[in-house]
Design a protein around this motif. Structure first.
Motif, PDB file in Angstrom:
ATOM      1  N   LEU A  49      -6.612  -1.846  -5.263  1.00 46.31           N
ATOM      2  CA  LEU A  49      -7.195  -0.798  -4.405  1.00 46.31           C
ATOM      3  C   LEU A  49      -8.664  -1.091  -4.123  1.00 46.31           C
ATOM      4  O   LEU A  49      -9.546  -0.295  -4.481  1.00 46.31           O
ATOM      5  CB  LEU A  49      -7.070   0.572  -5.092  1.00 46.31           C
ATOM      6  N   PRO A  50      -8.966  -2.217  -3.471  1.00 42.10           N
ATOM      7  CA  PRO A  50     -10.371  -2.581  -3.266  1.00 42.10           C
ATOM      8  C   PRO A  50     -11.106  -1.605  -2.356  1.00 42.10           C
ATOM      9  O   PRO A  50     -12.336  -1.563  -2.363  1.00 42.10           O
ATOM     10  CB  PRO A  50     -10.285  -3.977  -2.627  1.00 42.10           C
ATOM     11  N   GLN A  51     -10.340  -0.821  -1.589  1.00 42.85           N
ATOM     12  CA  GLN A  51     -10.981   0.108  -0.647  1.00 42.85           C
ATOM     13  C   GLN A  51     -11.637   1.299  -1.347  1.00 42.85           C
ATOM     14  O   GLN A  51     -12.468   1.982  -0.760  1.00 42.85           O
ATOM     15  CB  GLN A  51      -9.959   0.595   0.397  1.00 42.85           C
ATOM     16  N   ALA A 107      -8.416   2.608 -11.318  1.00 41.67           N
ATOM     17  CA  ALA A 107      -7.256   2.401 -12.197  1.00 41.67           C
ATOM     18  C   ALA A 107      -6.539   3.725 -12.468  1.00 41.67           C
ATOM     19  O   ALA A 107      -5.307   3.785 -12.515  1.00 41.67           O
ATOM     20  CB  ALA A 107      -7.680   1.732 -13.503  1.00 41.67           C
ATOM     21  N   GLN A 108      -7.298   4.799 -12.628  1.00 38.54           N
ATOM     22  CA  GLN A 108      -6.683   6.113 -12.849  1.00 38.54           C
ATOM     23  C   GLN A 108      -5.944   6.562 -11.592  1.00 38.54           C
ATOM     24  O   GLN A 108      -4.836   7.106 -11.676  1.00 38.54           O
ATOM     25  CB  GLN A 108      -7.758   7.139 -13.252  1.00 38.54           C
ATOM     26  N   THR A 109      -6.535   6.299 -10.443  1.00 38.23           N
ATOM     27  CA  THR A 109      -5.874   6.645  -9.178  1.00 38.23           C
ATOM     28  C   THR A 109      -4.546   5.899  -9.070  1.00 38.23           C
ATOM     29  O   THR A 109      -3.516   6.480  -8.691  1.00 38.23           O
ATOM     30  CB  THR A 109      -6.793   6.278  -7.984  1.00 38.23           C
ATOM     31  N   LEU A 110      -4.552   4.623  -9.446  1.00 43.58           N
ATOM     32  CA  LEU A 110      -3.327   3.830  -9.395  1.00 43.58           C
ATOM     33  C   LEU A 110      -2.292   4.364 -10.389  1.00 43.58           C
ATOM     34  O   LEU A 110      -1.093   4.441 -10.077  1.00 43.58           O
ATOM     35  CB  LEU A 110      -3.663   2.359  -9.688  1.00 43.58           C
ATOM     36  N   ALA A 111      -2.754   4.770 -11.575  1.00 44.32           N
ATOM     37  CA  ALA A 111      -1.841   5.327 -12.587  1.00 44.32           C
ATOM     38  C   ALA A 111      -1.150   6.578 -12.043  1.00 44.32           C
ATOM     39  O   ALA A 111       0.059   6.769 -12.220  1.00 44.32           O
ATOM     40  CB  ALA A 111      -2.608   5.643 -13.870  1.00 44.32           C
ATOM     41  N   VAL A 112      -1.914   7.419 -11.359  1.00 44.31           N
ATOM     42  CA  VAL A 112      -1.352   8.647 -10.783  1.00 44.31           C
ATOM     43  C   VAL A 112      -0.355   8.296  -9.679  1.00 44.31           C
ATOM     44  O   VAL A 112       0.735   8.878  -9.591  1.00 44.31           O
ATOM     45  CB  VAL A 112      -2.491   9.560 -10.259  1.00 44.31           C
ATOM     46  N   GLU A 113      -0.697   7.329  -8.840  1.00 46.41           N
ATOM     47  CA  GLU A 113       0.209   6.908  -7.754  1.00 46.41           C
ATOM     48  C   GLU A 113       1.536   6.374  -8.307  1.00 46.41           C
ATOM     49  O   GLU A 113       2.602   6.656  -7.765  1.00 46.41           O
ATOM     50  CB  GLU A 113      -0.460   5.843  -6.874  1.00 46.41           C
ATOM     51  N   LEU A 114       1.475   5.603  -9.381  1.00 46.16           N
ATOM     52  CA  LEU A 114       2.708   5.061  -9.966  1.00 46.16           C
ATOM     53  C   LEU A 114       3.557   6.183 -10.551  1.00 46.16           C
ATOM     54  O   LEU A 114       4.780   6.188 -10.418  1.00 46.16           O
ATOM     55  CB  LEU A 114       2.379   4.016 -11.050  1.00 46.16           C
ATOM     56  N   TYR A 115       2.898   7.155 -11.154  1.00 48.29           N
ATOM     57  CA  TYR A 115       3.639   8.302 -11.687  1.00 48.29           C
ATOM     58  C   TYR A 115       4.327   9.061 -10.543  1.00 48.29           C
ATOM     59  O   TYR A 115       5.512   9.402 -10.624  1.00 48.29           O
ATOM     60  CB  TYR A 115       2.712   9.234 -12.480  1.00 48.29           C
ATOM     61  N   GLU A 158       3.073  -1.775  -1.538  1.00 51.57           N
ATOM     62  CA  GLU A 158       3.348  -1.871  -0.099  1.00 51.57           C
ATOM     63  C   GLU A 158       2.568  -0.841   0.708  1.00 51.57           C
ATOM     64  O   GLU A 158       2.144  -1.123   1.820  1.00 51.57           O
ATOM     65  CB  GLU A 158       4.846  -1.690   0.157  1.00 51.57           C
ATOM     66  N   ARG A 159       2.359   0.325   0.117  1.00 50.90           N
ATOM     67  CA  ARG A 159       1.632   1.377   0.856  1.00 50.90           C
ATOM     68  C   ARG A 159       0.184   1.516   0.371  1.00 50.90           C
ATOM     69  O   ARG A 159      -0.453   2.546   0.571  1.00 50.90           O
ATOM     70  CB  ARG A 159       2.368   2.720   0.739  1.00 50.90           C
ATOM     71  N   ARG A 160      -0.334   0.445  -0.264  1.00 50.12           N
ATOM     72  CA  ARG A 160      -1.658   0.549  -0.895  1.00 50.12           C
ATOM     73  C   ARG A 160      -2.774   0.907   0.090  1.00 50.12           C
ATOM     74  O   ARG A 160      -3.724   1.601  -0.262  1.00 50.12           O
ATOM     75  CB  ARG A 160      -2.011  -0.742  -1.635  1.00 50.12           C
ATOM     76  N   ASN A 161      -2.652   0.418   1.350  1.00 49.29           N
ATOM     77  CA  ASN A 161      -3.737   0.669   2.308  1.00 49.29           C
ATOM     78  C   ASN A 161      -3.848   2.137   2.715  1.00 49.29           C
ATOM     79  O   ASN A 161      -4.877   2.564   3.223  1.00 49.29           O
ATOM     80  CB  ASN A 161      -3.551  -0.210   3.548  1.00 49.29           C
ATOM     81  N   SER A 162      -2.773   2.893   2.440  1.00 48.13           N
ATOM     82  CA  SER A 162      -2.817   4.317   2.792  1.00 48.13           C
ATOM     83  C   SER A 162      -3.488   5.153   1.700  1.00 48.13           C
ATOM     84  O   SER A 162      -3.700   6.346   1.868  1.00 48.13           O
ATOM     85  CB  SER A 162      -1.396   4.834   3.038  1.00 48.13           C
ATOM     86  N   ILE A 163      -3.822   4.514   0.567  1.00 43.66           N
ATOM     87  CA  ILE A 163      -4.474   5.257  -0.526  1.00 43.66           C
ATOM     88  C   ILE A 163      -5.988   5.154  -0.320  1.00 43.66           C
ATOM     89  O   ILE A 163      -6.605   4.142  -0.643  1.00 43.66           O
ATOM     90  CB  ILE A 163      -4.057   4.684  -1.904  1.00 43.66           C
ATOM     91  N   LEU A 172      -9.448  16.016 -13.991  1.00 44.95           N
ATOM     92  CA  LEU A 172      -9.803  15.322 -12.753  1.00 44.95           C
ATOM     93  C   LEU A 172      -9.280  16.116 -11.559  1.00 44.95           C
ATOM     94  O   LEU A 172      -8.391  16.948 -11.687  1.00 44.95           O
ATOM     95  CB  LEU A 172      -9.183  13.922 -12.739  1.00 44.95           C
ATOM     96  N   ALA A 173      -9.851  15.801 -10.406  1.00 46.78           N
ATOM     97  CA  ALA A 173      -9.363  16.386  -9.157  1.00 46.78           C
ATOM     98  C   ALA A 173      -9.442  15.326  -8.076  1.00 46.78           C
ATOM     99  O   ALA A 173     -10.203  14.360  -8.214  1.00 46.78           O
ATOM    100  CB  ALA A 173     -10.207  17.596  -8.773  1.00 46.78           C
ATOM    101  N   LYS A 174      -8.692  15.510  -6.997  1.00 47.89           N
ATOM    102  CA  LYS A 174      -8.787  14.574  -5.871  1.00 47.89           C
ATOM    103  C   LYS A 174     -10.142  14.754  -5.209  1.00 47.89           C
ATOM    104  O   LYS A 174     -10.622  15.884  -5.093  1.00 47.89           O
ATOM    105  CB  LYS A 174      -7.671  14.869  -4.858  1.00 47.89           C
TER     106      LYS A 174
END
Ligand SMILES: *Cc1c(COP(=O)(O)O)cnc(C)c1O
Length: 446
Positions: free
Chosen positions: A342-344, A352-360, A418-423, A443-445
């Motif tokens: 998620l370089p963006q 990394a936490q954002t990615l953890a939430v996305e995988l969940y 595959e949908r990483r650019n939308s995050i 945490l919050a968005k």
């Protein structure tokens, strides 16, 4: 034991993760389909371990279970003195109470979070001497847990001996990706320690996995047994702390191993205060029995090969999907490189936490962040610390999941990839504890 796993819908998970304030530690276990939060205490015990549970001696003092554990530790690890504790951080608490004072410096290889916590809680400082290669996930180095001996010597040279109570060597090194330390490096640390008159303590939770990597990756060790390698590894240490919830394959337990009678006596005082009498230290007799048996099973080559191959299986599936992961693969987990995933996202939004939430959200798979949340704030400046790596750790429990489960995890993460650019939005902190915040942070968005 075979357990029922509950599947959930994306809508359910969206609600649950919101209620958990985007902190995966706050989810209920039944809200998780495949739980890769940790390999700590999550392994399945064997028939022999369960049999040992029945033989537990619950005497307060001098239980046979204590002597079973003592004899096993002497035989497998080579330590004459030991103290049982209820888990690894308790071993750190007891040993560090005897050894660490305010203003001390403790060099090591990417200190584990609780180790660092116990150092900083005592107003001492952990200095990371891990080799630079560990912090580039694209570099293929067989022993990314190694200490940079020049860095280490600089630390030893520039501080008076009284300020450095010991060097801590973590085998394997969790924070850099479950990466092993080579025998050559352990020997090098010992030589420097002798030169400067400093003790060496191994943080040993995954010592057997480390021995497996020495056997399979280091010249001269292919023909040695895991037990022979383990004994040589520990011959370079003066003391060790152990979280038995990892390589001793029990659900709870820990201990301290020591060579010095004097240190044992000093630590015993703290053990009695914090843990319990010196022949049980927070453990039941049955648990000490299962632990002793677990040490035997955990140091079997066939078991280690099966386990570490499963971790590599998940790693290879992810590599085949193009997902960026720490290489070579570690012993207990696959570490996904969230900065490359998620370089963006700015690092202030906890990639990394954002990615953890996305995988969940994607598949009900629970991983864990090893990044800026875990790195916490600098105890002096209270500024956020940003580590070199932002990792999502997918930790494989011992003897629990099949490779079919690994396929599911890999596919779920590939879907996120595959949908990483939308995050495009990460997370922000809305509440945190003064130390070791990652366990309870809200945490919050953004
Ligand atoms: C798990 C672990 C600890 C702490 O042990 P607990 O049993 O969780 O208290 C310390 N060091 C390392 C390397 C660990 O993996």
């Amino acid at each position: 034991m075979v357990e029922h796993l509950r599947r959930s819908t994306r809508e359910e998970r969206e609600q649950w993760i919101r209620e958990a304030n985007y902190n995966l530690f706050k989810l209920k276990s039944e809200q998780v389909f495949i739980d890769l939060l940790t390999d700590s205490g999550t392994g399945a015990m064997s028939d022999r371990q369960w049999s040992e549970m029945m033989l537990g001696d619950e005497s307060y003092a001098g239980a046979s279970s204590y002597f079973k554990m003592k004899d096993t530790i002497r035989e497998i690890l080579g330590f004459e003195y030991f103290l049982p504790t209820h888990q690894g951080r308790a071993a750190e608490n007891v040993l560090f109470s005897a050894l660490v004072k305010a203003g001390d410096i403790i060099p090591g290889n990417s200190h584990f979070d609780t180790t660092k916590g116990h150092i900083e809680f005592r107003k001492a400082k952990a200095v990371d001497c891990t080799i630079a290669e560990a912090f580039d996930t694209t570099v293929n180095h067989p022993f990314k847990g190694n200490l940079d001996l020049n860095k280490l010597e600089d630390v030893l040279k520039s501080h008076p001996k009284e300020k450095v109570p010991f060097i801590v060597v973590t085998v394997t090194c969790n924070s850099s990706g479950g990466q092993p330390v080579s025998m050559e490096n352990l020997r090098g640390v010992r030589q420097l320690a002798d030169k400067y008159g400093i003790m060496v303590v191994f943080d040993s939770a995954r010592f057997a996995e480390n021995a497996y990597f020495i056997k399979t990756r280091e010249a001269g060790y292919a023909g040695k047994t895991i037990r022979e390698i383990v004994l040589e590894m520990f011959s370079y240490a003066d003391a060790m702390t152990m979280s038995s919830k990892k390589d001793a394959i029990v659900n709870m337990g820990g201990f301290i191993g020591m060579r010095s009678k004097e240190l044992f006596e000093k630590a015993s005082v703290f053990n009695i205060m914090f843990e319990g009498y010196i022949t049980y230290g927070g453990m039941s007799g049955r648990d000490m029995n299962a632990l002793a048996q677990g040490l035997r099973e955990g140091t079997c080559f066939d078991y280690l090969e099966t386990r570490i191959s499963q971790v590599a299986y998940l790693g290879q599936r992810l590599v085949d999907f193009g997902v960026p992961v720490q290489q070579p693969f570690g012993g207990h987990a696959i570490f996904v490189d969230a900065k490359r995933f998620l370089p963006q996202l700015p690092r202030e939004q906890f990639q990394a936490q954002t990615l953890a939430v996305e995988l969940y959200l994607e598949g009900g798979v629970r991983g864990v962040e090893i990044g800026a949340l875990l790195a916490d704030r600098d105890p002096e400046t209270r500024e956020n610390r940003y580590p070199a790596l932002e990792l999502l750790r997918l930790t494989i429990p011992r003897r629990v999941y099949t490779n079919n489960h690994m396929d599911y995890v890999a596919t779920a993460l590939a879907n996120v990839y595959e949908r990483r650019n939308s995050i495009i939005k990460g997370l922000k902190i809305t509440g945190e504890a003064p130390i070791m915040r990652h366990f309870t942070v809200d945490l919050a968005k953004v």
